[in-house]
Design a protein around this motif. Structure first.
Motif, PDB file in Angstrom:
ATOM      1  N   GLN A  29     -94.917   4.956  37.067  1.00  9.98           N
ATOM      2  CA  GLN A  29     -95.176   6.361  36.796  1.00  9.98           C
ATOM      3  C   GLN A  29     -95.039   7.169  38.076  1.00  9.98           C
ATOM      4  O   GLN A  29     -95.302   6.676  39.170  1.00  9.98           O
ATOM      5  CB  GLN A  29     -96.588   6.559  36.223  1.00  9.98           C
ATOM      6  CG  GLN A  29     -96.856   5.750  34.963  1.00  9.98           C
ATOM      7  CD  GLN A  29     -98.256   5.989  34.443  1.00  9.98           C
ATOM      8  OE1 GLN A  29     -98.602   7.081  33.994  1.00  9.98           O
ATOM      9  NE2 GLN A  29     -99.086   4.962  34.515  1.00  9.98           N
ATOM     10  N   PHE A  88     -96.028  11.021  39.864  1.00 11.40           N
ATOM     11  CA  PHE A  88     -96.896  12.192  39.781  1.00 11.40           C
ATOM     12  C   PHE A  88     -96.578  13.119  40.949  1.00 11.40           C
ATOM     13  O   PHE A  88     -96.052  12.687  41.978  1.00 11.40           O
ATOM     14  CB  PHE A  88     -98.377  11.782  39.843  1.00 11.40           C
ATOM     15  CG  PHE A  88     -98.760  10.713  38.855  1.00 11.40           C
ATOM     16  CD1 PHE A  88     -99.133  11.040  37.568  1.00 11.40           C
ATOM     17  CD2 PHE A  88     -98.715   9.371  39.216  1.00 11.40           C
ATOM     18  CE1 PHE A  88     -99.479  10.048  36.660  1.00 11.40           C
ATOM     19  CE2 PHE A  88     -99.054   8.374  38.317  1.00 11.40           C
ATOM     20  CZ  PHE A  88     -99.438   8.713  37.029  1.00 11.40           C
ATOM     21  N   GLY A 110    -103.531  17.434  38.473  1.00 12.32           N
ATOM     22  CA  GLY A 110    -103.836  17.160  37.081  1.00 12.32           C
ATOM     23  C   GLY A 110    -104.800  16.001  36.894  1.00 12.32           C
ATOM     24  O   GLY A 110    -105.253  15.367  37.849  1.00 12.32           O
ATOM     25  N   GLU A 111    -105.148  15.725  35.643  1.00  5.80           N
ATOM     26  CA  GLU A 111    -106.033  14.627  35.279  1.00  5.80           C
ATOM     27  C   GLU A 111    -105.224  13.546  34.576  1.00  5.80           C
ATOM     28  O   GLU A 111    -104.417  13.828  33.687  1.00  5.80           O
ATOM     29  CB  GLU A 111    -107.157  15.121  34.363  1.00  5.80           C
ATOM     30  CG  GLU A 111    -108.079  16.138  35.010  1.00  5.80           C
ATOM     31  CD  GLU A 111    -109.239  16.522  34.112  1.00  5.80           C
ATOM     32  OE1 GLU A 111    -109.401  15.856  33.056  1.00  5.80           O
ATOM     33  OE2 GLU A 111    -109.968  17.464  34.447  1.00  5.80           O
ATOM     34  N   HIS A 112    -105.463  12.314  34.974  1.00  5.03           N
ATOM     35  CA  HIS A 112    -104.712  11.182  34.423  1.00  5.03           C
ATOM     36  C   HIS A 112    -105.708  10.052  34.139  1.00  5.03           C
ATOM     37  O   HIS A 112    -106.258   9.460  35.061  1.00  5.03           O
ATOM     38  CB  HIS A 112    -103.639  10.713  35.396  1.00  5.03           C
ATOM     39  CG  HIS A 112    -102.756  11.830  35.876  1.00  5.03           C
ATOM     40  ND1 HIS A 112    -101.697  12.318  35.145  1.00  5.03           N
ATOM     41  CD2 HIS A 112    -102.811  12.575  37.025  1.00  5.03           C
ATOM     42  CE1 HIS A 112    -101.113  13.290  35.810  1.00  5.03           C
ATOM     43  NE2 HIS A 112    -101.765  13.472  36.958  1.00  5.03           N
ATOM     44  N   ALA A 113    -105.921   9.786  32.868  1.00  9.32           N
ATOM     45  CA  ALA A 113    -106.964   8.832  32.484  1.00  9.32           C
ATOM     46  C   ALA A 113    -106.589   7.391  32.795  1.00  9.32           C
ATOM     47  O   ALA A 113    -107.465   6.534  32.900  1.00  9.32           O
ATOM     48  CB  ALA A 113    -107.260   8.974  30.983  1.00  9.32           C
ATOM     49  N   ASN A 114    -105.310   7.098  32.944  1.00 11.31           N
ATOM     50  CA  ASN A 114    -104.896   5.705  33.143  1.00 11.31           C
ATOM     51  C   ASN A 114    -104.887   5.288  34.603  1.00 11.31           C
ATOM     52  O   ASN A 114    -104.521   4.162  34.923  1.00 11.31           O
ATOM     53  CB  ASN A 114    -103.503   5.481  32.542  1.00 11.31           C
ATOM     54  CG  ASN A 114    -102.475   6.441  33.139  1.00 11.31           C
ATOM     55  OD1 ASN A 114    -102.843   7.462  33.719  1.00 11.31           O
ATOM     56  ND2 ASN A 114    -101.207   6.117  32.987  1.00 11.31           N
ATOM     57  N   LEU A 115    -105.269   6.155  35.510  1.00 17.05           N
ATOM     58  CA  LEU A 115    -105.307   5.813  36.932  1.00 17.05           C
ATOM     59  C   LEU A 115    -106.665   5.246  37.292  1.00 17.05           C
ATOM     60  O   LEU A 115    -107.696   5.754  36.854  1.00 17.05           O
ATOM     61  CB  LEU A 115    -105.018   7.054  37.787  1.00 17.05           C
ATOM     62  CG  LEU A 115    -103.632   7.689  37.598  1.00 17.05           C
ATOM     63  CD1 LEU A 115    -103.467   8.858  38.545  1.00 17.05           C
ATOM     64  CD2 LEU A 115    -102.534   6.665  37.811  1.00 17.05           C
ATOM     65  N   SER A 131    -111.314  12.061  37.175  1.00 17.24           N
ATOM     66  CA  SER A 131    -110.515  13.253  36.889  1.00 17.24           C
ATOM     67  C   SER A 131    -109.912  13.852  38.150  1.00 17.24           C
ATOM     68  O   SER A 131    -109.060  14.743  38.065  1.00 17.24           O
ATOM     69  CB  SER A 131    -111.376  14.307  36.179  1.00 17.24           C
ATOM     70  OG  SER A 131    -112.443  14.731  37.028  1.00 17.24           O
TER      71      SER A 131
END
Length: 631
Positions: A362, A364, A396-401, A333
């Motif tokens: 992507q 960010f 932020g939080e990015h689950a796919n990283l 996270s």
């Protein structure tokens, strides 16, 4: 690419040496045969050469009257300029749980879980080699038992010593005292009985019933009874005053000795016990378990800059050091990008600067979290490259990283509004100063510039041009002045540039001016009178090289000079084409071809020879028409 005068001189000299008197890759045909072979192409080459010269003449004319053809311009406008630093790096977690090797002295990985696997708390992650620890534990158990036995014996000896003190005070001493008191009582009774017998014998002696001999014997019995009583009393006195104190002191000393030995054996036993427990704990640490649930990431750091890391890899069979991180359990996270920034750019960065992070397809947003104040370790082949680790935190939080992904971070250094940006192609650096060329009607004017910040495409101009002016976009391609540069004729303030001379240096003027002790002050071996003036070059016998000049070799002509390049003109048109040039000469062809017409004429050949210091063919001085060697 423009080259310096020294590089061009070395290049021309190497080329002339490579050609030699016979040339390189020259055809082995007779001049007549070669000319006949090239005659069909002579007309075509002549036409192409004429067209090239005419095209060059239309592109560039003498400075001050440039042609309109080939000149690209850029209109100066006011606008915004974004200055940023872009570097590649790797994605990592901002918060990791590091799992380290806690085996003293390190160990070898026998088994390890797959990298990137999700595990639960308490799950086995790796097994380290424990054979040496098991042998040490077996040996330590023997030592531990021996220490335990010795400690138990010492403890018992101490208890015996304590009992011995009580035994003497409450038993042995009392018994001895009672024995002496009994002896005193008996001695007193014997004395009283002997005295009564003596009194009776004395009465009987006076009456004549006892002989003198019997009387003397009775008197001796009384005397012996008195001595026995005195001895018994003295023994009691010695027992109470001396024997008791001496015996107690000896027994107490034995108690202290036994106590000290017991404490020593106890400490030794506890030490061996602690060693055994520590070895057993080390044995347990050979099995590494997950402290919490999460994804396992091998701690294969990619430090050491862009050229890779020198850290040992985490894998089965690899050696790991004590306290070396083996795994990381990242917090997905909180992700960040670690990039290494070159030392020329790191001073522009500050904590808190905005950044754009691109990972795969992507993008960010983030900010600079930290900038290292020490460079990253370098490898042997990149020791001169200094790069500083910079952390860019992703918002932020990015689950796919996932950790380890390749990322590109662009850090915003400045956003300049209302400035005058120019394309970097319009700016030329000459002698440490920056210039551009402004087109004003049919004239082109050279302008000095005061530059500010820049990015890869544009540079901020603080002074030198005005909005609306036309700036030459390709000055190096169309202006000889932009390509050749200007000689440095300004006077140099030596003290301002290098600092004032010290008193010690000012005290040695002879050495600085080439006095008697300097190299310039020594007499030249070529001077005929031994003075400091150089004499004329000495003449060498025929077939030998003169002092200071190389002997005739592969690059020398029969007359002592180098080979004339124009001998390569096989079609007799007075110019050398690329096809006529030897193979080794073709890679330098464009540099010799000064006017860019695709042909090398006699003037260009002599210019190259002059830059190499070779002189004209035959070794003579340069002719009046030969171009100079430099500015």
């Amino acid at each position: 690419m423009a080259t310096t005068d020294r590089e061009e001189t070395a290049l021309a000299s190497d080329l002339l040496d490579a050609l030699g008197p016979e040339g390189i890759d020259a055809p082995a045909a007779s001049p007549r045969g070669g000319r006949l072979r090239w005659l069909p192409w002579a007309g075509l080459i002549a036409v192409l050469a004429t067209a090239s010269v005419m095209a060059y003449a239309t592109l560039e004319t003498p400075f001050g009257a440039p042609s309109q053809r080939g000149v690209l311009t850029h209109t100066v406008r006011q606008g915004d300029l974004v200055v940023s630093v872009t570097e590649d790096g790797n994605l990592e977690s901002a918060s990791n749980v590091d799992i380290k090797c806690e085996v003293a002295g390190g160990s070898t990985i026998l088994w390890i879980v797959e990298d990137g696997r999700h595990v639960e708390a308490g799950e086995v992650l790796a097994r380290l080699d424990s054979s040496q620890l098991e042998d040490q534990i077996s040996q330590q158990k023997i030592t531990y038992e021996k220490a335990h036995s010795t400690y138990v014996q010492a403890e018992k000896d101490y208890n015996v010593a304590l009992i011995s003190v009580k035994e003497y005070e409450q038993g042995t001493f009392v018994q001895q005292l009672q024995d002496l008191e009994a002896q005193i009582t008996i001695a007193m009774e014997n004395l009283r009985s002997a005295q009564n017998s003596l009194q009776h014998n004395e009465r009987m002696f006076r009456k004549g019933y006892v002989s003198p001999l019997q009387l003397e014997a009775q008197q001796f019995a009384v005397k012996r009874a008195e001595l026995d009583l005195a001895s018994a009393r003295k023994a009691k006195e010695v027992l109470e005053e001396f024997t008791k104190a001496k015996t107690l002191e000896d027994l107490n000393a034995q108690v202290e000795t036994a106590k000290a030995r017991m404490n020593s054996e106890k400490a030794s036993f506890e030490l061996e016990e602690a060693r055994l427990k520590r070895l057993e704990a080390q044995l347990a640490k050979c099995v590494i378990k997950a402290p919490k649930a999460g994804m396992v990431v091998y701690a294969n750091d990619t430090g050491g800059g862009r050229f890779g890391s020198q850290q040992p890899q985490i894998e089965e069979g690899a050696m790991v050091r004590e306290q070396q991180t083996i795994f990381r359990l990242p917090d997905l996270s909180q992700m960040q990008v670690k990039v290494t920034v070159h030392e020329s750019k790191v001073d522009q960065l500050r904590v808190g600067m905005r950044a754009r992070v691109r990972i795969l397809d992507q993008e960010f947003q983030g900010s600079v979290a930290s900038v290292a104040n020490q460079p990253e370790p370098t490898s042997w082949h990149s020791a001169n490259v200094k790069e500083y680790a910079t952390i860019v935190k992703i918002e932020g939080e990015h689950a796919n990283l996932k950790p380890g992904m390749t990322a590109e971070a662009e850090i915003l250094v400045a956003h300049l509004k209302g400035v005058v940006p120019l394309p970097v192609a319009t700016v030329v650096e000459q002698r440490g100063r920056f210039f551009c060329w402004v087109k004003q009607g049919e004239q082109i004017e050279k302008r000095p510039l005061v530059l500010g910040m820049s990015n890869d495409k544009f540079v901020e101009v603080q002074d030198g041009v005005a909005v609306g002016e036309q700036v030459v976009l390709n000055p190096r391609a169309v202006l000889a002045e932009a390509r050749e540069g200007q000689p440095e004729t300004d006077e140099v303030d030596v003290e301002a540039k290098f600092g004032a001379a010290s008193q010690a240096e000012m005290a040695r003027p002879a050495e600085r001016r080439g006095g008697a002790g300097s190299a310039e002050g020594r007499s030249s071996p070529g001077a005929p009178d031994g003075s400091t003036r150089p004499g004329p070059p000495s003449k060498a016998p025929a077939g030998e090289a003169a002092p200071g000049r190389p002997p005739d070799g592969p690059g020398a002509a029969p007359g002592g000079g180098r080979r004339n390049l124009m001998e390569m003109d096989q079609d007799g048109d007075g110019k050398i084409s690329r096809d006529e040039a030897p193979e080794r000469m073709r890679e330098f062809f464009d540099r010799i071809d000064a006017n860019g017409d695709g042909l090398i004429d006699a003037g260009e050949a002599e210019a190259m020879r002059s830059r190499a210091g070779a002189g004209p063919p035959g070794g003579g001085p340069p002719g009046p028409g030969a171009p100079s060697a430099g500015p």
